[in-house]
Design a protein around this motif. Structure first.
Motif, mmCIF file in Angstrom:
data_model
loop_
_atom_site.group_PDB
_atom_site.id
_atom_site.type_symbol
_atom_site.label_atom_id
_atom_site.label_comp_id
_atom_site.label_asym_id
_atom_site.label_seq_id
_atom_site.Cartn_x
_atom_site.Cartn_y
_atom_site.Cartn_z
ATOM 1 N N GLU A 64 76.023 43.717 30.472
ATOM 2 C CA GLU A 64 77.017 44.716 30.058
ATOM 3 C C GLU A 64 77.094 45.850 31.075
ATOM 4 O O GLU A 64 78.190 46.333 31.409
ATOM 5 C CB GLU A 64 76.649 45.286 28.687
ATOM 6 C CG GLU A 64 77.624 46.358 28.199
ATOM 7 C CD GLU A 64 77.187 47.009 26.889
ATOM 8 O OE1 GLU A 64 77.999 47.741 26.310
ATOM 9 O OE2 GLU A 64 76.045 46.772 26.464
ATOM 10 N N GLN A 65 75.945 46.264 31.584
ATOM 11 C CA GLN A 65 75.930 47.342 32.578
ATOM 12 C C GLN A 65 76.538 46.888 33.898
ATOM 13 O O GLN A 65 77.198 47.685 34.596
ATOM 14 C CB GLN A 65 74.503 47.849 32.783
ATOM 15 C CG GLN A 65 73.976 48.643 31.598
ATOM 16 C CD GLN A 65 72.514 49.007 31.741
ATOM 17 O OE1 GLN A 65 71.703 48.228 32.275
ATOM 18 N NE2 GLN A 65 72.138 50.176 31.275
ATOM 19 N N ARG A 66 76.335 45.637 34.276
ATOM 20 C CA ARG A 66 77.000 45.116 35.479
ATOM 21 C C ARG A 66 78.514 45.214 35.328
ATOM 22 O O ARG A 66 79.228 45.609 36.257
ATOM 23 C CB ARG A 66 76.588 43.665 35.740
ATOM 24 C CG ARG A 66 75.218 43.493 36.367
ATOM 25 C CD ARG A 66 74.839 42.023 36.482
ATOM 26 N NE ARG A 66 75.627 41.334 37.492
ATOM 27 C CZ ARG A 66 75.162 40.948 38.685
ATOM 28 N NH1 ARG A 66 73.896 41.195 39.023
ATOM 29 N NH2 ARG A 66 75.927 40.315 39.543
ATOM 30 N N GLN A 123 86.060 50.038 26.376
ATOM 31 C CA GLN A 123 85.353 51.203 25.883
ATOM 32 C C GLN A 123 85.159 52.148 27.050
ATOM 33 O O GLN A 123 85.200 51.749 28.209
ATOM 34 C CB GLN A 123 84.013 50.804 25.285
ATOM 35 C CG GLN A 123 84.148 49.906 24.054
ATOM 36 C CD GLN A 123 82.801 49.539 23.483
ATOM 37 O OE1 GLN A 123 81.788 49.591 24.180
ATOM 38 N NE2 GLN A 123 82.779 49.175 22.215
ATOM 39 N N HIS A 124 84.929 53.425 26.733
ATOM 40 C CA HIS A 124 84.801 54.418 27.791
ATOM 41 C C HIS A 124 83.452 55.109 27.686
ATOM 42 O O HIS A 124 83.316 56.097 26.951
ATOM 43 C CB HIS A 124 85.937 55.445 27.705
ATOM 44 C CG HIS A 124 87.294 54.854 27.921
ATOM 45 N ND1 HIS A 124 88.170 54.594 26.897
ATOM 46 C CD2 HIS A 124 87.908 54.446 29.058
ATOM 47 C CE1 HIS A 124 89.276 54.079 27.389
ATOM 48 N NE2 HIS A 124 89.147 53.969 28.685
ATOM 49 N N PRO A 125 82.442 54.599 28.403
ATOM 50 C CA PRO A 125 81.142 55.275 28.400
ATOM 51 C C PRO A 125 81.270 56.656 29.026
ATOM 52 O O PRO A 125 82.160 56.907 29.849
ATOM 53 C CB PRO A 125 80.268 54.351 29.255
ATOM 54 C CG PRO A 125 81.218 53.587 30.107
ATOM 55 C CD PRO A 125 82.462 53.411 29.287
ATOM 56 N N THR A 126 80.384 57.549 28.634
ATOM 57 C CA THR A 126 80.361 58.887 29.239
ATOM 58 C C THR A 126 79.736 58.789 30.632
ATOM 59 O O THR A 126 78.653 58.236 30.796
ATOM 60 C CB THR A 126 79.544 59.854 28.373
ATOM 61 O OG1 THR A 126 80.157 59.948 27.086
ATOM 62 C CG2 THR A 126 79.495 61.241 28.999
ATOM 63 N N VAL A 147 90.713 58.511 36.576
ATOM 64 C CA VAL A 147 91.646 59.338 35.798
ATOM 65 C C VAL A 147 93.069 58.816 35.925
ATOM 66 O O VAL A 147 93.814 58.732 34.941
ATOM 67 C CB VAL A 147 91.546 60.815 36.224
ATOM 68 C CG1 VAL A 147 92.643 61.650 35.568
ATOM 69 C CG2 VAL A 147 90.175 61.378 35.860
ATOM 70 N N SER A 148 93.465 58.434 37.141
ATOM 71 C CA SER A 148 94.828 57.924 37.338
ATOM 72 C C SER A 148 95.032 56.583 36.638
ATOM 73 O O SER A 148 96.161 56.218 36.300
ATOM 74 C CB SER A 148 95.153 57.796 38.829
ATOM 75 O OG SER A 148 94.353 56.797 39.438
ATOM 76 N N ASN A 149 93.932 55.858 36.402
ATOM 77 C CA ASN A 149 94.013 54.588 35.664
ATOM 78 C C ASN A 149 93.908 54.778 34.150
ATOM 79 O O ASN A 149 93.858 53.805 33.405
ATOM 80 C CB ASN A 149 92.912 53.628 36.128
ATOM 81 C CG ASN A 149 93.178 53.066 37.511
ATOM 82 O OD1 ASN A 149 94.280 53.175 38.038
ATOM 83 N ND2 ASN A 149 92.164 52.466 38.107
ATOM 84 N N GLY A 150 93.845 56.034 33.717
ATOM 85 C CA GLY A 150 93.843 56.305 32.289
ATOM 86 C C GLY A 150 92.490 56.572 31.663
ATOM 87 O O GLY A 150 92.382 56.674 30.431
ATOM 88 N N TYR A 151 91.433 56.682 32.490
ATOM 89 C CA TYR A 151 90.114 56.977 31.923
ATOM 90 C C TYR A 151 90.128 58.400 31.374
ATOM 91 O O TYR A 151 90.569 59.335 32.045
ATOM 92 C CB TYR A 151 89.039 56.854 33.008
ATOM 93 C CG TYR A 151 87.653 56.563 32.476
ATOM 94 C CD1 TYR A 151 87.173 55.266 32.443
ATOM 95 C CD2 TYR A 151 86.837 57.579 32.005
ATOM 96 C CE1 TYR A 151 85.901 54.980 31.950
ATOM 97 C CE2 TYR A 151 85.573 57.314 31.510
ATOM 98 C CZ TYR A 151 85.109 56.005 31.486
ATOM 99 O OH TYR A 151 83.859 55.741 30.981
ATOM 100 N N PRO A 152 89.643 58.621 30.151
ATOM 101 C CA PRO A 152 89.697 59.972 29.558
ATOM 102 C C PRO A 152 88.862 60.970 30.351
ATOM 103 O O PRO A 152 87.651 60.780 30.535
ATOM 104 C CB PRO A 152 89.115 59.766 28.154
ATOM 105 C CG PRO A 152 89.181 58.292 27.896
ATOM 106 C CD PRO A 152 89.043 57.635 29.230
ATOM 107 N N ALA A 153 89.481 62.039 30.811
ATOM 108 C CA ALA A 153 88.776 63.046 31.603
ATOM 109 C C ALA A 153 87.637 63.681 30.823
ATOM 110 O O ALA A 153 86.613 64.052 31.401
ATOM 111 C CB ALA A 153 89.760 64.120 32.065
ATOM 112 N N GLU A 154 87.797 63.770 29.488
ATOM 113 C CA GLU A 154 86.755 64.396 28.682
ATOM 114 C C GLU A 154 85.491 63.540 28.594
ATOM 115 O O GLU A 154 84.453 64.009 28.116
ATOM 116 C CB GLU A 154 87.270 64.693 27.273
ATOM 117 C CG GLU A 154 87.684 63.487 26.454
ATOM 118 C CD GLU A 154 89.136 63.094 26.637
ATOM 119 O OE1 GLU A 154 89.651 62.350 25.776
ATOM 120 O OE2 GLU A 154 89.764 63.534 27.638
#
Length: 275
Positions: free
Chosen positions: A143-145, A3-6, A24-31
């Motif tokens: 989960e946060q860790r 999942q991608h937290p903001t 970003v280079s690993n594919g994390y959504p920039a938005e």
């Protein structure tokens, strides 16, 4: 990440950029990434990547699941006091990459009851070869860790300590450690020049040797001490260099330097904290 937290980066200096670039280079959504800085010129290239950028720290933090605090230690208190009201409402995970500022000081300035992970990174994060020492306070969930580890692993190795005081030792070993190697490289290059090599050749030989030695140590199943002994033939050239280092108490110099580094980390915590 599954999942991608903001994410909100408060501060857009080198360390923030290293983490953002790795993500970003690993594919994390920039938005899903926000960034704030006091001046527009520090944000232009991040905006070009597709990030939401702003000069307003509170706006950057709005709706963020994880807030990465990447401002200078001297600015921490003022910035966190500004964020405290929003933090009380939204309760994100805070990740601090500032040297010396304790989790208790961060928690106090944010108004209390906040989940805080402290990270001691180092500059090789800029080339995705960083080392991150992490500490989580009692409010951080499992989960946060995991979130913190996944975010920071974008820049390199992540290791946890369970005693916050050990971050001073992490600072002495890896946080400041790259500078020790740079100094040793400087000395080798200068010595090579004195022995007749061109500066360019001495530099290339030194840097490639450092890279090769580090990679050997990483890939080997034996300790650096064993590797050293293996390349130090009795009465050979390498042995003579090692004996000279030892006669001049290199090990003691390194220990004393690292003790001075850790002591300064402790002093910064006292100078800038409210503990």
């Amino acid at each position: 990440m599954s999942q991608h937290p903001t994410l909100a980066f408060i501060g857009a200096g080198n360390m923030a950029r290293a983490i953002i670039g790795g993500l970003v280079s690993n594919g994390y959504p920039a938005e899903k990434i926000r960034a704030s800085a006091p001046t527009i010129n520090k944000l232009d290239d991040l905006k070009a990547l597709g990030l939401f950028t702003t000069q307003d720290n509170v706006e950057a933090m709005h709706s963020a699941d994880v807030v990465i605090l990447a401002v200078k230690p001297q600015m921490f208190k003022a910035v966190l006091l500004q964020l405290a009201a929003t933090a009380a409402q939204t309760k994100p995970l805070f990740i601090s990459v500032a040297a010396g500022i304790t989790s208790s000081s961060i928690n106090q300035w944010l108004g209390g009851n906040q989940a805080i992970v402290r990270c001691m990174p180092n500059t090789p994060a800029l080339v995705k070869m960083g080392t991150n020492g992490l500490y989580a306070n009692n409010s951080v969930t499992p989960e946060q860790r995991t979130q913190a580890e996944e975010i920071l692993s974008a820049t390199g190795l992540t290791l946890w300590v369970e005693d916050e005081e050990l971050l001073h030792a992490v600072t002495a070993v890896s946080g400041s450690g790259p500078a020790y190697y740079f100094l040793f490289m400087e000395a080798m290059i200068a010595a090579g020049e004195k022995q007749g090599l061109s500066r360019d050749m001495a530099t290339q030989l030194t840097l490639q040797t450092a890279r090769g030695a580090a990679e050997m140590a990483i890939q080997s199943d034996v300790t650096p001490a064993v590797l050293r002994r293996r390349v130090s033939s009795p009465n050979g050239t390498t042995e003579q260099a090692i004996l000279s280092f030892q006669a001049n108490k290199l090990e003691t110099l390194v220990e004393e330097a690292m003790q001075a580094c850790a002591a300064r980390s402790v002093a910064i915590a006292k100078e800038l904290g409210d503990d």
